[in-house]
Design an enzyme around this catalytic site. Sequence first.
Site, short mmCIF file in Angstrom:
data_model
loop_
_atom_site.label_atom_id
_atom_site.label_comp_id
_atom_site.label_asym_id
_atom_site.label_seq_id
_atom_site.Cartn_x
_atom_site.Cartn_y
_atom_site.Cartn_z
N ALA A 10 69.65 30.53 34.45
CA ALA A 10 68.96 30.63 33.29
C ALA A 10 69.26 31.36 31.94
O ALA A 10 68.74 31.14 30.82
CB ALA A 10 67.45 30.81 33.67
N ARG A 15 78.03 35.52 25.56
CA ARG A 15 79.43 35.98 25.13
C ARG A 15 80.49 34.84 25.30
O ARG A 15 81.55 34.80 25.13
CB ARG A 15 79.89 37.04 26.22
CG ARG A 15 79.35 38.53 25.95
CD ARG A 15 79.35 39.46 27.02
NE ARG A 15 78.43 39.18 28.15
CZ ARG A 15 78.56 39.74 29.13
NH1 ARG A 15 79.25 40.78 29.49
NH2 ARG A 15 77.45 39.58 30.09
N GLN A 73 62.73 29.10 34.30
CA GLN A 73 62.22 30.53 33.97
C GLN A 73 62.22 30.27 32.34
O GLN A 73 63.36 30.29 31.69
CB GLN A 73 63.44 31.27 34.37
CG GLN A 73 62.96 32.87 34.09
CD GLN A 73 64.12 33.62 34.24
OE1 GLN A 73 65.35 33.37 34.11
NE2 GLN A 73 63.97 34.94 34.36
N THR A 79 66.97 39.28 36.42
CA THR A 79 67.59 38.32 37.53
C THR A 79 66.38 38.29 38.72
O THR A 79 66.32 37.43 39.45
CB THR A 79 68.81 39.03 38.16
OG1 THR A 79 68.76 40.41 38.04
CG2 THR A 79 70.02 38.51 37.29
N GLY A 140 77.32 46.28 38.36
CA GLY A 140 76.42 47.39 38.96
C GLY A 140 77.12 48.08 39.86
O GLY A 140 77.98 47.53 40.68
N ARG A 332 96.31 1.61 31.55
CA ARG A 332 94.83 1.79 31.21
C ARG A 332 93.98 1.41 32.45
O ARG A 332 94.18 0.66 33.34
CB ARG A 332 94.71 1.22 29.83
CG ARG A 332 95.29 2.09 28.84
CD ARG A 332 95.20 1.35 27.39
NE ARG A 332 93.84 0.91 27.22
CZ ARG A 332 93.74 -0.02 26.26
NH1 ARG A 332 94.84 -0.62 25.67
NH2 ARG A 332 92.63 -0.51 25.80
N LYS A 350 97.01 -2.87 30.70
CA LYS A 350 95.57 -2.77 30.98
C LYS A 350 94.87 -4.18 31.44
O LYS A 350 95.18 -5.09 31.14
CB LYS A 350 94.85 -2.61 29.37
CG LYS A 350 93.50 -2.48 29.36
CD LYS A 350 92.88 -2.95 28.24
CE LYS A 350 92.28 -4.42 28.46
NZ LYS A 350 91.69 -5.15 27.24
C1 UD1 Z 1 74.56 40.87 37.61
C2 UD1 Z 1 74.02 42.05 38.21
C3 UD1 Z 1 74.91 43.04 38.37
C4 UD1 Z 1 76.42 42.53 38.96
C5 UD1 Z 1 76.82 41.26 38.32
C6 UD1 Z 1 77.69 40.55 39.17
C7 UD1 Z 1 71.80 42.34 37.89
C8 UD1 Z 1 70.61 43.25 37.04
N1 UD1 Z 1 73.09 42.60 37.73
O1 UD1 Z 1 74.87 41.39 36.05
O2 UD1 Z 1 74.78 44.22 39.35
O3 UD1 Z 1 77.21 43.34 39.15
O4 UD1 Z 1 75.56 40.24 38.10
O5 UD1 Z 1 78.40 39.36 38.47
O6 UD1 Z 1 71.24 41.19 38.60
N2 UD1 Z 1 69.88 34.82 34.76
C9 UD1 Z 1 68.64 34.35 34.93
N3 UD1 Z 1 67.62 34.58 34.23
C10 UD1 Z 1 67.61 35.91 33.61
C11 UD1 Z 1 68.77 36.58 33.76
C12 UD1 Z 1 69.96 36.45 34.22
O7 UD1 Z 1 68.88 33.29 35.37
O8 UD1 Z 1 66.63 36.36 33.04
C13 UD1 Z 1 71.14 34.20 35.48
C14 UD1 Z 1 72.30 34.28 34.28
O9 UD1 Z 1 72.17 32.89 34.08
C15 UD1 Z 1 73.34 34.60 35.26
C16 UD1 Z 1 72.95 35.54 36.51
O10 UD1 Z 1 71.71 35.39 36.49
O11 UD1 Z 1 73.90 33.42 36.05
C17 UD1 Z 1 73.49 36.88 36.38
O12 UD1 Z 1 73.16 37.31 34.89
P1 UD1 Z 1 73.91 38.19 34.10
O13 UD1 Z 1 73.15 38.53 32.61
O14 UD1 Z 1 75.13 37.41 33.66
O15 UD1 Z 1 74.24 39.47 34.85
P2 UD1 Z 1 75.26 40.70 34.79
O16 UD1 Z 1 75.33 41.39 33.68
O17 UD1 Z 1 76.53 39.67 35.07
#
Ligand code: UD1
Length: 450
Positions: A10, A15, A73, A79, A140, A332, A350
Amino acid sequence: MKTAAVILAAGKGTRMKSKLAKVLHPLLGRSVLWHVLQAVREAGVDEIVVVVGHDAEQVRAAFADAPLTFVEQTEQLGTGHAVMQAQSVLEGKADQVLVLYGDMPLWQAGTLQTMVAMQVQNQGPLSMATIVADDPRGFGRVIRGEDGSVSAIVEEAQCTPQQLAVNELNVGLYCYDADWLWENLSAIQLSPKGEYYLTDLPEIAVQNGKQVAALVLEDESEAIGINTRVHLAEAEAVLRERVNQALMLSGVTIIDPQRTYIEPGVQIGQDTVIHPNTFLRGDTVIGEDCQIGPNSLITDCRIGNGCVILASVLDQAVCENFVHIGPFGRLRPGAHLADHVDMGNFGEVKNSYLAEGVKMGHFSYIGDSQVGSHVNIGCGTVTCNYDGKKKNKTIIGEHTFIGSGSMLVAPLEIGSHSYTGAGSVVTHDVADDTVVVGVPARVLRKGKSE
Ligand code: UD1
Ligand code: CA
């Protein structure tokens, strides 16, 4: 024991700096999310829920026919909050819940199975995967207690300098006891960043006297997540290597695997050689003992045994056995070349069938045609198949000789064992065993039958 998977997709993907949703960016011909789903399906998960939010419509549309459930969401509150959106759909339906992030496309099915198996054995409420790596990639940090077991995950932004130095990282792959997960998601507190972090759950478990099981992964490359297009290229290189290695181990020679681009699902037979800068895409099947490339782009094609395709572009075409194309040939959609067809440089076909042994050595265009066996198509022959309104058909009988530079104005039928003179413009049907010449072509010698 039933296992469900929740895939989080979601987030905004800021980036990537893209109009396209992050999880829909192509990676070796399929989307990022496709690869995640593929691994989850291969792992044998019973039910899949994908959480969408940003660009939800784009993502739903791309997987409209897939056997999965979407939940939305509406606000991206983290997450932990994202997983909560799947609760109403999954509660009571599964014993374990595997949670993965939609931006991590390199998981292998075996790794997911190991995670699930670990949680099935585990007395505690969750199992998670980690890696030990020098480059923290913004992941993390995994904090372990005195006894060596995991006590918490701390997001990079929240780390103390001491925690920042920890080189064990959370890769975002978890398997939970379902009941425990649904009960404890609401215990997650809002982070200083204003999000509910899924990564708070290990600490919550430990605070409740439970143990967290952790699997330290060997293969760091599986943990490449896509946050930028730089990561996308890194992930593509890993996937390419996996596909190419599997093919080489199955008996295909790939001269330079780093310069060979083969999509997942392409099939290639034994002792075929793939030369550099070759792209094999989509639903393509290639037989044994072929020489493909260098510099060929083949999409959705069927190619038999013993074929040579040199520096050519083929799309939705069929080559039977011992077909020779190129350099600089183009097939083709709807081109079908039977055994031993020889198509040299600068030919285009073709929507046409070229029967066994047809030769078209140089500079020809054959469209909407049916060409009999052993026909010779002289240099520079053109089927003039388009009258400005519709496409017309050309039919040529077997063993006919089309002279160089012939313009075959369709609709047109040319019999078998006939000849068209060099440079003739053929506007009328030609009977069997007949020679025509001129502009427009007139009969020079009649067939015996007339
Ligand atoms: C997350 C982890 C981090 C881990 C890393 C590995 C958390 C808080 N952090 O960080 O510990 O090391 O992934 O790749 O989980 N998403 C949603 N809804 C939200 C926020 C995010 O669906 O409200 C989805 C994003 O689309 C993405 C995934 O969750 O696919 C991870 O979110 P992202 O913001 O990329 O987390 P990271 O900063 O990479
Ligand atoms: Ca991420």
